[in-house]
Design a protein around this motif. Structure first.
Motif, PDB file in Angstrom:
ATOM      1  N   UNK A  66       0.801  -1.214   0.000  1.00  0.00           N
ATOM      2  CA  UNK A  66       0.000   0.000   0.000  1.00  0.00           C
ATOM      3  C   UNK A  66       0.839   1.272   0.000  1.00  0.00           C
ATOM      4  N   UNK A  67       0.671   2.045  -1.040  1.00  0.00           N
ATOM      5  CA  UNK A  67       1.263   3.374  -1.099  1.00  0.00           C
ATOM      6  C   UNK A  67       2.745   3.367  -0.749  1.00  0.00           C
ATOM      7  N   UNK A  68       3.463   2.316  -1.129  1.00  0.00           N
ATOM      8  CA  UNK A  68       4.878   2.232  -0.796  1.00  0.00           C
ATOM      9  C   UNK A  68       5.697   1.915  -2.045  1.00  0.00           C
ATOM     10  N   UNK A  69       6.973   2.265  -1.968  1.00  0.00           N
ATOM     11  CA  UNK A  69       7.884   2.080  -3.087  1.00  0.00           C
ATOM     12  C   UNK A  69       9.132   1.358  -2.609  1.00  0.00           C
ATOM     13  N   UNK A  70       9.649   0.462  -3.431  1.00  0.00           N
ATOM     14  CA  UNK A  70      10.905  -0.206  -3.102  1.00  0.00           C
ATOM     15  C   UNK A  70      12.049   0.787  -3.236  1.00  0.00           C
ATOM     16  N   UNK A  71      12.885   0.877  -2.221  1.00  0.00           N
ATOM     17  CA  UNK A  71      14.061   1.747  -2.259  1.00  0.00           C
ATOM     18  C   UNK A  71      15.266   0.952  -1.784  1.00  0.00           C
ATOM     19  N   UNK A  72      16.445   1.468  -2.054  1.00  0.00           N
ATOM     20  CA  UNK A  72      17.671   0.793  -1.651  1.00  0.00           C
ATOM     21  C   UNK A  72      18.248   1.450  -0.407  1.00  0.00           C
ATOM     22  N   UNK A  73      19.085   0.711   0.293  1.00  0.00           N
ATOM     23  CA  UNK A  73      19.753   1.259   1.464  1.00  0.00           C
ATOM     24  C   UNK A  73      20.668   2.413   1.071  1.00  0.00           C
ATOM     25  N   UNK A  74      21.340   2.293  -0.065  1.00  0.00           N
ATOM     26  CA  UNK A  74      22.225   3.374  -0.509  1.00  0.00           C
ATOM     27  C   UNK A  74      21.436   4.651  -0.805  1.00  0.00           C
ATOM     28  N   UNK A  75      20.223   4.507  -1.324  1.00  0.00           N
ATOM     29  CA  UNK A  75      19.375   5.678  -1.580  1.00  0.00           C
ATOM     30  C   UNK A  75      19.025   6.379  -0.272  1.00  0.00           C
ATOM     31  N   UNK A  76      18.653   5.597   0.743  1.00  0.00           N
ATOM     32  CA  UNK A  76      18.327   6.193   2.034  1.00  0.00           C
ATOM     33  C   UNK A  76      19.542   6.858   2.657  1.00  0.00           C
ATOM     34  N   UNK A  77      20.700   6.241   2.474  1.00  0.00           N
ATOM     35  CA  UNK A  77      21.919   6.742   3.099  1.00  0.00           C
ATOM     36  C   UNK A  77      22.484   7.967   2.395  1.00  0.00           C
ATOM     37  N   UNK A  78      22.400   7.982   1.064  1.00  0.00           N
ATOM     38  CA  UNK A  78      23.114   8.998   0.299  1.00  0.00           C
ATOM     39  C   UNK A  78      22.223  10.100  -0.277  1.00  0.00           C
ATOM     40  N   UNK A  79      20.953   9.797  -0.497  1.00  0.00           N
ATOM     41  CA  UNK A  79      20.090  10.758  -1.190  1.00  0.00           C
ATOM     42  C   UNK A  79      19.057  11.440  -0.295  1.00  0.00           C
ATOM     43  N   UNK A  80      18.908  10.944   0.921  1.00  0.00           N
ATOM     44  CA  UNK A  80      17.860  11.468   1.795  1.00  0.00           C
ATOM     45  C   UNK A  80      18.444  12.272   2.952  1.00  0.00           C
ATOM     46  N   UNK A  81      17.813  13.398   3.258  1.00  0.00           N
ATOM     47  CA  UNK A  81      18.240  14.170   4.406  1.00  0.00           C
ATOM     48  C   UNK A  81      17.760  13.489   5.677  1.00  0.00           C
ATOM     49  N   UNK A  82      18.305  13.922   6.826  1.00  0.00           N
ATOM     50  CA  UNK A  82      17.919  13.363   8.117  1.00  0.00           C
ATOM     51  C   UNK A  82      17.075  14.388   8.851  1.00  0.00           C
ATOM     52  N   UNK A  83      15.833  14.076   9.167  1.00  0.00           N
ATOM     53  CA  UNK A  83      15.003  15.019   9.918  1.00  0.00           C
ATOM     54  C   UNK A  83      15.612  15.341  11.282  1.00  0.00           C
ATOM     55  N   UNK A  84      15.313  16.519  11.795  1.00  0.00           N
ATOM     56  CA  UNK A  84      15.816  16.937  13.098  1.00  0.00           C
ATOM     57  C   UNK A  84      14.646  17.361  13.982  1.00  0.00           C
ATOM     58  N   UNK A  85      14.921  17.465  15.279  1.00  0.00           N
ATOM     59  CA  UNK A  85      13.956  18.055  16.207  1.00  0.00           C
ATOM     60  C   UNK A  85      14.081  19.565  16.107  1.00  0.00           C
ATOM     61  N   UNK A  86      12.978  20.227  15.782  1.00  0.00           N
ATOM     62  CA  UNK A  86      13.016  21.634  15.408  1.00  0.00           C
ATOM     63  C   UNK A  86      13.526  22.546  16.512  1.00  0.00           C
ATOM     64  N   UNK A  87      13.191  22.250  17.770  1.00  0.00           N
ATOM     65  CA  UNK A  87      13.541  23.167  18.860  1.00  0.00           C
ATOM     66  C   UNK A  87      15.030  23.260  19.148  1.00  0.00           C
ATOM     67  N   UNK A  88      15.757  22.157  18.911  1.00  0.00           N
ATOM     68  CA  UNK A  88      17.193  22.182  19.230  1.00  0.00           C
ATOM     69  C   UNK A  88      18.084  21.707  18.082  1.00  0.00           C
ATOM     70  N   UNK A  89      17.470  21.399  16.932  1.00  0.00           N
ATOM     71  CA  UNK A  89      18.193  20.965  15.736  1.00  0.00           C
ATOM     72  C   UNK A  89      18.994  19.677  15.941  1.00  0.00           C
ATOM     73  N   UNK A  90      18.616  18.889  16.954  1.00  0.00           N
ATOM     74  CA  UNK A  90      19.251  17.591  17.172  1.00  0.00           C
ATOM     75  C   UNK A  90      18.704  16.599  16.149  1.00  0.00           C
ATOM     76  N   UNK A  91      19.593  15.803  15.587  1.00  0.00           N
ATOM     77  CA  UNK A  91      19.165  14.889  14.537  1.00  0.00           C
ATOM     78  C   UNK A  91      18.459  13.668  15.108  1.00  0.00           C
ATOM     79  N   UNK A  92      17.567  13.127  14.297  1.00  0.00           N
ATOM     80  CA  UNK A  92      16.920  11.863  14.632  1.00  0.00           C
ATOM     81  C   UNK A  92      17.821  10.714  14.202  1.00  0.00           C
TER      82      UNK A  92
END
Length: 341
Positions: A44-70
């Motif tokens: 459902x509403x999902x796409x196959x992706x690779x680990x390298x895509x997640x590691x190299x092409x995607x940013x890492x969300x942060x907690x807005x109040x202190x900019x600490x990464x998730x």
């Protein structure tokens, strides 16, 4: 009961040996397992992706109040792989099958005011709100009713369950160990193989929790519970009663609903189950109209593949509990009798 090990040359080391040898074996032999290249354990509403895509092409969300990464999706997957390698030393481990959904798009500061059609690739940012993955161990297999099951370990991460507008806090992770039915990629997850909403801020702690879950998993008990489902069947009338009552369940008054076991599947799921009762090549009814509970279970887990990623594991476990309840109800000893009466 047969335990098939693919890698006869593997050294049996680590805690994984305790899990494997807990199953009585009628013999060990080499066989060929062909893992599906397009492993759609969820659709459902999902796409196959690779680990390298997640590691190299995607940013890492942060907690807005202190900019600490998730903790990123790729770090979660890598910690799971590390835990599996630690326990199942010498076993073959597949590359992760990864499904992602709810892409969150953005752009770099130098792209402010740039028309969408003029954006360069390096000016685009993305990450996925939800992600599910699994590793298969093709050397550890079981068979039920002619279906080959492969031991699998995986997890789910859903950023929509985090408050990213606050300061850094413990993050939620879901992970599991169970079997994948290689006939259909349906996931078979029992209650003792599932950790729901584990909270942590530490990769080391996350790794340890995954190791603990795998180590405590009772594979023999889980397998035997599923295997017994082959021995019991529903008549066509009982199956029709089940479908009807399952649909009524969603509309019961709150007080009545609270008296019954939880059922996490809705109208669309049971429409799919009813359709597949007649048409599924592997799990449809017998000519008499009867259908054994193993097939019913797989009709439910098959319908679960249309669930969103963030509800997928809970419904997978619920399918196991629900079918076990039906098994008891057939003997008249279960709160699940309501669904068949």
């Amino acid at each position: 009961m047969e335990l098939v090990r693919m890698n006869n040359n593997a050294k049996d080391q680590g805690r994984g040996e305790d899990i494997i040898t807990s199953l009585p074996s009628s013999g060990t032999h080499k066989t060929e397992v062909k893992l599906l290249e397009n492993n759609q354990f969820i659709k459902a509403n999902s796409t196959a992706v690779s680990l390298s895509h997640l590691r190299e092409d995607c940013i890492i969300p942060v907690f807005a109040n202190d900019n600490e990464q998730t903790i990123s999706h790729s770090e979660f997957i890598e910690q799971t792989r590390s835990a599996v390698e630690d326990i199942f030393q010498g076993e073959e481990i597949s590359e992760p099958a990864i499904r992602a959904s709810h892409m969150i798009k953005g752009r770099t500061p130098d792209a402010i005011g740039v028309a969408v059609k003029d954006l360069r690739e390096e000016q685009k940012t993305i990450y996925y709100e939800r992600m599910a993955f699994l590793f298969s161990l093709p050397g550890i297999t079981q068979t039920i009713d002619g279906n080959q099951l492969t031991l699998s370990v995986g997890g789910v991460r859903a950023y929509n369950h985090e408050n990213l507008y606050s300061k850094k806090s413990a993050e939620k992770f879901k992970f599991f160990i169970g079997f994948e039915n290689m006939v259909c990629c349906n996931m078979c997850i029992g209650t003792d193989g599932y950790k729901k909403d584990y909270r942590t801020t530490s990769l080391t702690d996350l790794n340890e929790a995954i190791v603990n879950l795998i180590s405590s998993y009772e594979m023999k008990k889980h397998y035997q519970s599923m295997r017994r489902l082959v021995e019991q069947s529903l008549s066509e009338k009982q199956f029709a009663q089940l479908i009807g009552k399952a649909r009524l369940y969603q509309y019961l008054p709150k007080k009545e609903k609270e008296q019954l076991p939880e059922l996490l599947y809705g109208e669309s799921h049971f429409s799919s189950i009813a359709k597949d009762y007649y048409s599924d090549k592997s799990f449809c009814k017998e000519q008499s109209g009867d259908i054994n509970l193993w097939k019913v279970y797989n009709l439910i887990t098959g319908a679960n593949k249309s669930s969103y990623i963030d509800t997928f594991l809970e419904r997978g476990v619920n399918a196991f509990e629900f079918t076990q309840g039906l098994s008891k109800a057939i003997s008249g000893d279960s709160d699940y009798r309501w669904f068949l009466s």
